[in-house]
Enzyme design. Structure first.
Site, mmCIF file in Angstrom:
data_model
loop_
_atom_site.group_PDB
_atom_site.id
_atom_site.type_symbol
_atom_site.label_atom_id
_atom_site.label_comp_id
_atom_site.label_asym_id
_atom_site.label_seq_id
_atom_site.Cartn_x
_atom_site.Cartn_y
_atom_site.Cartn_z
ATOM 1 N N GLY A 256 0.826 -1.198 0.000
ATOM 2 C CA GLY A 256 0.000 0.000 0.000
ATOM 3 C C GLY A 256 0.860 1.247 0.000
ATOM 4 O O GLY A 256 0.600 2.207 -0.727
ATOM 5 N N ALA A 257 1.930 1.225 0.814
ATOM 6 C CA ALA A 257 2.829 2.374 0.913
ATOM 7 C C ALA A 257 4.072 1.940 1.680
ATOM 8 O O ALA A 257 4.115 0.863 2.271
ATOM 9 C CB ALA A 257 2.143 3.547 1.608
ATOM 10 N N MET A 258 5.094 2.812 1.683
ATOM 11 C CA MET A 258 6.329 2.565 2.407
ATOM 12 C C MET A 258 6.783 3.851 3.064
ATOM 13 O O MET A 258 6.861 4.907 2.435
ATOM 14 C CB MET A 258 7.416 2.043 1.460
ATOM 15 C CG MET A 258 8.757 1.799 2.140
ATOM 16 S SD MET A 258 8.660 0.509 3.412
ATOM 17 C CE MET A 258 10.133 0.890 4.363
ATOM 18 N N GLU A 259 7.134 3.727 4.356
ATOM 19 C CA GLU A 259 7.350 4.892 5.217
ATOM 20 C C GLU A 259 8.744 5.478 5.132
ATOM 21 O O GLU A 259 9.311 5.915 6.152
ATOM 22 C CB GLU A 259 7.062 4.505 6.668
ATOM 23 C CG GLU A 259 8.033 3.478 7.284
ATOM 24 C CD GLU A 259 7.592 2.038 7.131
ATOM 25 O OE1 GLU A 259 8.065 1.176 7.898
ATOM 26 O OE2 GLU A 259 6.773 1.750 6.238
ATOM 27 N N ASN A 260 9.336 5.580 3.965
ATOM 28 C CA ASN A 260 10.666 6.172 3.851
ATOM 29 C C ASN A 260 10.665 7.565 4.481
ATOM 30 O O ASN A 260 9.845 8.418 4.117
ATOM 31 C CB ASN A 260 11.064 6.294 2.380
ATOM 32 C CG ASN A 260 10.800 5.028 1.602
ATOM 33 O OD1 ASN A 260 11.297 3.969 1.933
ATOM 34 N ND2 ASN A 260 9.992 5.153 0.563
ATOM 35 N N HIS A 290 -1.051 6.367 8.497
ATOM 36 C CA HIS A 290 -0.248 5.205 8.905
ATOM 37 C C HIS A 290 1.239 5.467 8.622
ATOM 38 O O HIS A 290 2.090 5.289 9.498
ATOM 39 C CB HIS A 290 -0.736 3.969 8.138
ATOM 40 C CG HIS A 290 0.026 2.713 8.414
ATOM 41 N ND1 HIS A 290 -0.497 1.656 9.120
ATOM 42 C CD2 HIS A 290 1.284 2.324 8.078
ATOM 43 C CE1 HIS A 290 0.386 0.690 9.205
ATOM 44 N NE2 HIS A 290 1.484 1.078 8.576
ATOM 45 N N GLU A 291 1.526 5.883 7.393
ATOM 46 C CA GLU A 291 2.928 6.130 7.047
ATOM 47 C C GLU A 291 3.486 7.320 7.818
ATOM 48 O O GLU A 291 4.663 7.333 8.200
ATOM 49 C CB GLU A 291 3.062 6.367 5.541
ATOM 50 C CG GLU A 291 2.483 5.263 4.669
ATOM 51 C CD GLU A 291 2.941 3.870 5.072
ATOM 52 O OE1 GLU A 291 4.124 3.693 5.428
ATOM 53 O OE2 GLU A 291 2.108 2.943 5.044
ATOM 54 N N HIS A 294 4.677 6.379 11.227
ATOM 55 C CA HIS A 294 5.998 5.742 11.150
ATOM 56 C C HIS A 294 7.138 6.754 11.222
ATOM 57 O O HIS A 294 8.264 6.381 11.581
ATOM 58 C CB HIS A 294 6.134 4.963 9.845
ATOM 59 C CG HIS A 294 5.592 3.573 9.883
ATOM 60 N ND1 HIS A 294 5.946 2.659 10.848
ATOM 61 C CD2 HIS A 294 4.749 2.920 9.038
ATOM 62 C CE1 HIS A 294 5.336 1.508 10.603
ATOM 63 N NE2 HIS A 294 4.598 1.640 9.522
ATOM 64 N N GLU A 313 4.472 -1.919 12.733
ATOM 65 C CA GLU A 313 3.241 -1.905 11.944
ATOM 66 C C GLU A 313 1.995 -1.841 12.827
ATOM 67 O O GLU A 313 1.024 -1.156 12.487
ATOM 68 C CB GLU A 313 3.198 -3.142 11.033
ATOM 69 C CG GLU A 313 4.327 -3.199 10.027
ATOM 70 C CD GLU A 313 4.441 -1.939 9.180
ATOM 71 O OE1 GLU A 313 3.441 -1.205 9.034
ATOM 72 O OE2 GLU A 313 5.539 -1.665 8.677
#
Length: 827
Positions: A256-260, A290-291, A294, A313
């Site tokens: 869905g996404a990535m928290e870079n 959500h991201e 993080h 998570e």
């Protein structure tokens, strides 16, 4: 490539410290490769010792360590051995790396809408060495100095602020300390919308062909971004720590996404190109939050090793729903969580592959990824929600603040987190942790009443036989008559099987008895026979959407556990869907019932069930106002057998106004025609010519694979098996419909082929993509014992990666649930 063992990571972290990376990437070398020049500086605690650095290059031009040349032959299985280390060391590597099509490393995609190319970095879980050489483990954080050469018309961004120093040349500020799996670079002719919030530069980016849709959705996304930043800064007591905040919506993204940090990447389907309902906007908003959560929990403070990935998570899942409910327009976010995320988690928790939330020994990076599931997200979120109730919200938030402050820019463990909470409460968290975090399985809670009028109400808890546990639950139970709540009472359950008796004397016995009515805990609600019988009439009258959601959790999970007749589920859906006012419940019950119900019915009843769902969609569509037609309209397009209606919708005739210009609903109607055998290759290609986009190409593959002919299924299998040019998304599109058929007879011959072909895709498409494809294609629709037997044989004797194995184990579990239901309720 070698898999990193935890023992190796511990030893490497003992030796190596003080790491910094200077990385120079050249993205102008062609369509298949890019240049990577890296200088790594680090100290070694034991001069003279040896270790290794991770590097997955196509070719290596030069390697020097402390001025000494190293021959590229020193690289073996993705590792470069480093010997005779000094106290202070400098490693320099010049290499060529490969762009990927599987969503990991530096992924490159060409948009067929305009033939423009886009790249983005996805370093999770062990893909960073596909971009630059690094000590690839989460507890070896480092600062980065990054420079990038790109085509002059490209936008370039990453984990820290960048400026263009000359045409096509970008220099980034030195980053804050990052784990390697957070490194990213996004580059391409992206459309950008910029804003600022209290001094934080904000930017949204998407492919140029999505520019109009990006601008249409940007105000809402920026509002949620600002609301989230305010909420989290206030809650955590720490300002946003990463400077700029970029959000890139990128093509062919596996998750869905990535928290870079500072540069979040999302799947670009979130830039909805057609009609969109409130539930989908809420889902996107929740993912944004959500991201963002993080940025503090996961990025500012990271896990030491992958066995604590769940905590990252679970925390972001909990905080996203908390923020969504408290700080945005989506005050029903917990309803959405219950119907969507928890049902995903419940399925994972009753499967043979279930595992505790925490305490799962991740001996290596491969095994860590197998626990990246609905337990780590939804169940862990529910456990944290219970923890906040158990210790009190002030104590919970105080502990979180201490944890983030004390470990900023470093690494920590679950023990550190629980210690921080414990400092704010007298409650013993050891027993709580054992019950909630260290045992698998889901408790069931039923409501038992004594007398009429009622004398006593009791909540009765049953733990899974295979996973006994003694976990406390804080929840409530409620009774309803004619849709009206007649009573509700809090309950605190303890003990292995039973809870406290709650005197509620003199009250009438309700028609609906609902345990966990506010959905405060992680449990499957169990309904008595009277409640089940009354549901088709009573549920549509219940005013509280959270209660309706809990009822659906009990129905869907009861069907999976063979305690609820699938025909009861269908009857409740027919009665409630046309009048359901909560968009999340509408959206998700439509998806869940349509997807799962058929497997639990005999072949002979499946078509009738689809027709009944289509009737419910027709009634709902007729009664819906302009803002609520999206879900029933899409459901009707996917289930109708009315060829005339489907053809008119494909031609954009007689569509509800909300679908004006919506190619996706027209694709759904065309795919349904193909499923009915009423659309051939020529019709699909003709429509695809109107939609020369990534989505159009994928929809065309999906429609061709769903056609009910032996030739179509053979074509689909040939594509999966032999077409090495397929991207991860193109392969997934075929997988989603390859076993969809009007009867099992058509696709039964391909069951054996599934177990032979799907495991091999991991060699070509990587772990993330191959797991999703294996899950999507699993032949659960061939609901026969022979399919389960074939799966078990493949698991016993077949060669497959851990994540493909997990997909097959879970698919087999769902199949076996359907077989058990058919045995009990099949007619």
């Amino acid at each position: 490539m070698a898999i990193l063992l935890q023992t190796e990571a511990v030893e490497r972290a003992r030796l190596i410290a003080g790491i910094s990376y200077t990385v120079d990437l050249d993205l102008t070398l062609g369509d298949t490769e890019f240049g990577s020049r890296t200088v790594v500086r680090f100290s070694c605690s034991e001069p003279g010792a040896s270790t290794f650095i991770d590097l997955k290059a196509v070719s290596v031009e030069s390697i020097t360590l402390n001025g000494n040349d190293i021959h590229p032959s020193a690289i073996s299985d993705g590792r470069l051995t480093l010997t005779q280390l000094q106290h202070a060391n400098e490693l320099s590597v010049t290499a060529r790396m490969a762009y990927t099509r599987d969503g990991q490393g530096l992924h490159r995609a060409v948009d067929p809408a305009d033939e423009k190319a886009y790249v983005y970095g996805m370093s999770f879980l062990d893909a960073a060495p596909q971009i630059f050489p690094c000590f690839d483990q989460p507890d070896l954080k480092a600062a980065y100095d990054l420079t990038v050469t790109a085509p002059q018309d490209w936008v370039v961004a990453g984990n820290s602020a960048a400026k263009q120093t000359s045409p096509g040349r970008w220099e980034f500020e030195t980053s804050k300390p990052l784990a390697t799996y957070f490194f990213t670079i996004c580059a391409g002719p992206y459309e950008t919308v910029r804003d600022e919030h209290r001094g934080i530069p904000l930017a949204l980016h998407a492919r140029a062909s999505l520019g109009q849709d990006l601008r249409r959705h940007a105000p809402q996304m920026l509002d949620v971004t600002k609301q989230g930043l305010d909420y989290f800064e206030d809650l955590f007591g720490i300002d946003y720590p990463w400077g700029e905040y970029h959000q890139f919506f990128v093509p062919e993204f596996n998750a869905g996404a990535m928290e870079n940090p500072g540069c979040v990447t999302f799947r670009d389907q979130y830039i909805f190109r057609g009609s969109v309902g409130r539930a989908e906007i809420m889902q996107r908003s929740n993912t944004i939050l959500h991201e963002m959560a993080h940025m503090w929990f996961g990025d500012l403070v990271s896990m030491k090793w992958w066995d604590d990935l769940w905590l990252n998570e679970s925390f972001a899942e909990y905080m996203a729903h908390r923020a969504c409910s408290a700080a945005t327009e989506f005050d029903d976010a917990w309803v959405d969580f219950g119907i969507s995320r928890k049902n995903w988690g419940y399925a994972a928790d009753r499967a043979p592959s279930t595992h505790p939330i925490a305490g799962n020994a991740a001996d290596d990076t491969d095994s860590a990824l197998t626990n990246f599931d609905g337990i780590s997200y939804a169940k862990g979120c529910s456990a944290l929600r219970q923890l906040a109730l158990y210790v009190g919200d002030d104590a919970f938030v105080g502990g979180v603040r201490d944890y983030l402050r004390d470990h900023s820019y470093g690494n920590a463990t679950l023990a550190d987190f629980l210690d921080a909470i414990s400092a704010h409460t007298d409650v013993d968290l050891d027993a709580w942790s054992k019950g909630w975090l260290e045992t698998a399985g889901t408790d069931e809670i039923a409501v038992v009443v004594d007398g009429d009028p009622i004398g006593v109400v009791e909540a009765v808890r049953t733990t899974p036989e295979a996973h006994p546990a003694d976990r406390p639950h804080m929840l409530d139970i409620a009774g309803f008559c004619g849709g009206k709540e007649v009573w509700r009472t809090p309950v605190f359950t303890l003990g292995a099987t039973s809870g406290e008796e709650t005197p509620l004397t003199g009250l009438e016995r309700p028609k609906l008895l609902v345990p966990n009515a506010s959905d405060l805990t992680w449990t499957i609600p169990v309904f008595d026979d009277n409640t089940l019988a009354a549901m088709p009439d009573e549920l549509p009258k219940v005013e509280d959407p959270q209660v309706r959601q809990v009822v659906w959790a009990g129905l869907l999970n009861g069907m999976a556990l063979s305690t609820v007749d699938p025909q009861t589920v269908l009857a409740v859906f027919e009665a409630s869907f046309p009048t359901e006012e909560n968009e999340s419940l509408r959206h998700w019950t439509a998806r869940l019932v349509r997807r799962r119900l058929g497997y639990f019915l005999p072949d002979a009843e499946r078509q009738e069930a689809t027709e009944r769902i289509a009737v419910a969609a027709t009634v709902a569509l007729g009664a819906a106002d302009a803002e609520r037609v999206v879900t029933p309209g899409r459901l009707l397009a996917a289930t109708s057998s009315d060829e005339g209606l489907l053809r008119r919708w494909v031609a954009a005739e007689d569509l509800p106004d909300a679908f004006a210009g919506d190619l996706d609903v027209r694709w759904t109607a065309l795919t349904r025609l193909a499923q009915l055998g009423r659309a051939d290759d020529a019709a699909i290609d003709e429509f695809a010519a109107q939609d020369r986009t990534m989505a159009g190409e994928q929809n065309a593959l999906r429609a061709k694979a769903v056609r009910p002919t032996p030739e179509a299924k053979e074509w689909a299998w040939t594509q999966l098996e032999s077409n090495a040019a397929l991207s991860n998304y193109e392969a997934l599109a075929i997988a989603e419909t390859i076993f969809v058929a009007p009867s099992s007879e058509l696709v039964r011959p391909h069951v054996e082929r599934y177990f032979r072909v799907l495991p091999k895709l991991a060699d070509r498409l990587g772990e993330f993509a191959s797991q999703k494809i294996a899950a999507a294609a699993f032949p659960v629709g061939v609901t026969e014992q022979a399919t389960s037997d074939a799966a078990q044989e493949a698991l016993r004797s077949g060669r497959m990666t851990a994540n493909v194995r997990r997909a097959i184990v879970d698919g087999t579990a769902e199949l076996d649930e359907a077989l058990a239901s058919l045995q009990r309720f099949g007619r």
